[in-house]
Design a protein around this motif. Sequence first.
Motif, PDB file in Angstrom:
ATOM      1  N   ARG A  13       0.831  -1.209   0.000  1.00 12.66           N
ATOM      2  CA  ARG A  13       0.000   0.000   0.000  1.00 12.66           C
ATOM      3  C   ARG A  13       0.863   1.256   0.000  1.00 12.66           C
ATOM      4  N   ALA A  14       1.995   1.206   0.677  1.00 11.55           N
ATOM      5  CA  ALA A  14       2.899   2.360   0.653  1.00 11.55           C
ATOM      6  C   ALA A  14       3.425   2.600  -0.756  1.00 11.55           C
ATOM      7  N   ASP A  15       3.726   1.510  -1.459  1.00  4.05           N
ATOM      8  CA  ASP A  15       4.120   1.609  -2.866  1.00  4.05           C
ATOM      9  C   ASP A  15       3.012   2.240  -3.700  1.00  4.05           C
ATOM     10  N   ASP A  16       1.777   1.773  -3.475  1.00  7.31           N
ATOM     11  CA  ASP A  16       0.637   2.329  -4.205  1.00  7.31           C
ATOM     12  C   ASP A  16       0.579   3.848  -4.032  1.00  7.31           C
ATOM     13  N   ALA A  17       0.712   4.301  -2.782  1.00  2.82           N
ATOM     14  CA  ALA A  17       0.636   5.738  -2.495  1.00  2.82           C
ATOM     15  C   ALA A  17       1.771   6.490  -3.180  1.00  2.82           C
ATOM     16  N   ALA A  18       2.962   5.890  -3.182  1.00  2.00           N
ATOM     17  CA  ALA A  18       4.107   6.543  -3.809  1.00  2.00           C
ATOM     18  C   ALA A  18       3.903   6.683  -5.314  1.00  2.00           C
ATOM     19  N   TYR A  19       3.380   5.645  -5.952  1.00  2.02           N
ATOM     20  CA  TYR A  19       3.155   5.728  -7.398  1.00  2.02           C
ATOM     21  C   TYR A  19       2.003   6.675  -7.726  1.00  2.02           C
ATOM     22  N   ARG A  20       0.972   6.704  -6.892  1.00  2.00           N
ATOM     23  CA  ARG A  20      -0.112   7.657  -7.123  1.00  2.00           C
ATOM     24  C   ARG A  20       0.390   9.095  -6.969  1.00  2.00           C
ATOM     25  N   ALA A  21       1.245   9.320  -5.971  1.00  5.36           N
ATOM     26  CA  ALA A  21       1.829  10.651  -5.792  1.00  5.36           C
ATOM     27  C   ALA A  21       2.704  11.019  -6.990  1.00  5.36           C
ATOM     28  N   LEU A  22       3.446  10.043  -7.488  1.00 11.28           N
ATOM     29  CA  LEU A  22       4.278  10.282  -8.667  1.00 11.28           C
ATOM     30  C   LEU A  22       3.416  10.683  -9.860  1.00 11.28           C
ATOM     31  N   ASN A  23       2.306   9.996 -10.054  1.00  9.50           N
ATOM     32  CA  ASN A  23       1.393  10.338 -11.139  1.00  9.50           C
ATOM     33  C   ASN A  23       0.849  11.757 -10.958  1.00  9.50           C
ATOM     34  N   ASP A  24       0.504  12.106  -9.723  1.00  6.99           N
ATOM     35  CA  ASP A  24      -0.041  13.437  -9.450  1.00  6.99           C
ATOM     36  C   ASP A  24       0.976  14.537  -9.761  1.00  6.99           C
ATOM     37  N   VAL A  25       2.209  14.338  -9.318  1.00  2.00           N
ATOM     38  CA  VAL A  25       3.204  15.390  -9.545  1.00  2.00           C
ATOM     39  C   VAL A  25       3.612  15.432 -11.015  1.00  2.00           C
ATOM     40  N   ALA A  26       3.583  14.284 -11.703  1.00  4.54           N
ATOM     41  CA  ALA A  26       3.857  14.279 -13.138  1.00  4.54           C
ATOM     42  C   ALA A  26       2.796  15.086 -13.883  1.00  4.54           C
ATOM     43  N   THR A  27       1.550  14.933 -13.484  1.00  4.43           N
ATOM     44  CA  THR A  27       0.462  15.708 -14.095  1.00  4.43           C
ATOM     45  C   THR A  27       0.606  17.187 -13.791  1.00  4.43           C
ATOM     46  N   ALA A  28       0.935  17.505 -12.541  1.00  3.20           N
ATOM     47  CA  ALA A  28       1.045  18.907 -12.129  1.00  3.20           C
ATOM     48  C   ALA A  28       2.196  19.632 -12.814  1.00  3.20           C
ATOM     49  N   THR A  29       3.266  18.904 -13.179  1.00  5.11           N
ATOM     50  CA  THR A  29       4.446  19.529 -13.780  1.00  5.11           C
ATOM     51  C   THR A  29       4.577  19.254 -15.270  1.00  5.11           C
ATOM     52  N   GLU A  30       3.542  18.651 -15.867  1.00  3.78           N
ATOM     53  CA  GLU A  30       3.629  18.239 -17.268  1.00  3.78           C
ATOM     54  C   GLU A  30       4.050  19.377 -18.187  1.00  3.78           C
ATOM     55  N   HIS A  31       3.547  20.572 -17.943  1.00  2.00           N
ATOM     56  CA  HIS A  31       3.834  21.703 -18.824  1.00  2.00           C
ATOM     57  C   HIS A  31       4.810  22.701 -18.193  1.00  2.00           C
ATOM     58  N   ILE A  32       5.484  22.277 -17.137  1.00  2.00           N
ATOM     59  CA  ILE A  32       6.501  23.122 -16.500  1.00  2.00           C
ATOM     60  C   ILE A  32       7.869  22.631 -16.943  1.00  2.00           C
ATOM     61  N   GLU A  33       8.578  23.444 -17.706  1.00  2.00           N
ATOM     62  CA  GLU A  33       9.873  23.010 -18.240  1.00  2.00           C
ATOM     63  C   GLU A  33      10.892  22.798 -17.131  1.00  2.00           C
ATOM     64  N   ASP A  34      10.914  23.692 -16.136  1.00  2.00           N
ATOM     65  CA  ASP A  34      11.909  23.622 -15.062  1.00  2.00           C
ATOM     66  C   ASP A  34      11.402  22.751 -13.923  1.00  2.00           C
ATOM     67  N   ALA A  35      11.155  21.479 -14.212  1.00  2.00           N
ATOM     68  CA  ALA A  35      10.677  20.543 -13.190  1.00  2.00           C
ATOM     69  C   ALA A  35      11.181  19.151 -13.511  1.00  2.00           C
ATOM     70  N   ARG A  36      11.635  18.432 -12.475  1.00  2.00           N
ATOM     71  CA  ARG A  36      12.094  17.055 -12.612  1.00  2.00           C
ATOM     72  C   ARG A  36      11.660  16.268 -11.376  1.00  2.00           C
ATOM     73  N   ILE A  37      11.459  14.974 -11.555  1.00  2.00           N
ATOM     74  CA  ILE A  37      11.291  14.069 -10.423  1.00  2.00           C
ATOM     75  C   ILE A  37      12.684  13.633  -9.982  1.00  2.00           C
ATOM     76  N   VAL A  38      12.974  13.716  -8.688  1.00  2.00           N
ATOM     77  CA  VAL A  38      14.304  13.381  -8.174  1.00  2.00           C
ATOM     78  C   VAL A  38      14.150  12.468  -6.959  1.00  2.00           C
ATOM     79  N   GLY A  39      15.290  12.154  -6.321  1.00  2.00           N
ATOM     80  CA  GLY A  39      15.251  11.390  -5.083  1.00  2.00           C
ATOM     81  C   GLY A  39      15.312   9.886  -5.286  1.00  2.00           C
ATOM     82  N   GLY A  40      15.056   9.156  -4.210  1.00  2.00           N
ATOM     83  CA  GLY A  40      15.161   7.705  -4.228  1.00  2.00           C
ATOM     84  C   GLY A  40      14.204   7.043  -5.186  1.00  2.00           C
TER      85      GLY A  40
END
Length: 260
Positions: A13-40
């Motif tokens: 379930r923790a994995d599920d939440a992490a991937y859902r959060a990843l999807n959310d931030v990917a959507t939020a930054t889709e049109h922002i050029e100065d944005a990257r996913i980083v970290g572990g």
Amino acid sequence: MIRRPAVTVSTSRADDAAYRALNDVATATEHIEDARIVGGQTVGLLVTAFPAADAIIRRTADADAAVSTQVAASGALHFALTGAGYEPRSGNRYECDDGRAIDVLVPSDDRFRRVELEGRGFDAVPGLRLILAADPIVLDIDVTLTDDTRMQFAVKVPTVEHALILKALTVRSRNASKDLVDVHNLLQIAYLYEADDLGGWRIDEPERSGARGDAQLVLHELAGTANQNPSVNRSSVRPEVLVALIRAKVGRPRVRAARS
């Protein structure tokens, strides 16, 4: 720009939440050029996209997004995340009641520190300026969650070299076992794949300056102390393998003058 598939499954379930959060931030930054996913989480995705048999699987519970100070100050990402149901916690952390969490980071030129931009606090991290200035690797995520929900979306992540630089500078700051696992995994990828496939690899050139030079110094200091490093001993990383990878893939650092 490099584009790779990353097909994976969630294991908890923790994995599920992490991937859902990843999807959310990917959507939020889709049109922002100065944005990257980083970290572990990014390191885990890179291992999925660039399989390495000797990589050590590590899970993380949240998503880290790096944006420029201009984007952070504009409030665009803040409004996108709050509009998606997230609540801001202590400035740069956003959470949902179902366990989803996103940390927003901004660049620092020298050290890890706390900065305030338009009334909100952010963790400022060295190495992010280099990452945001370069072309990303785009990963096409295809993940199956524990309830068999299938999610497909794209994320922008640093190149393998830039992810290593960021992790090396993080090791200098906190020397945590999880960061050493990430360093090991990124070096495993670099050892197996051609530089052009990874978005470039220049940290093997000796005596680099800037963030690369700082990372070279940290990594070679790590190689020199790996056998006695408690964080290495607590991790699943074999010290002799870590040392061999650093010596094979990281150029020697500049000799720094002693401070008087």
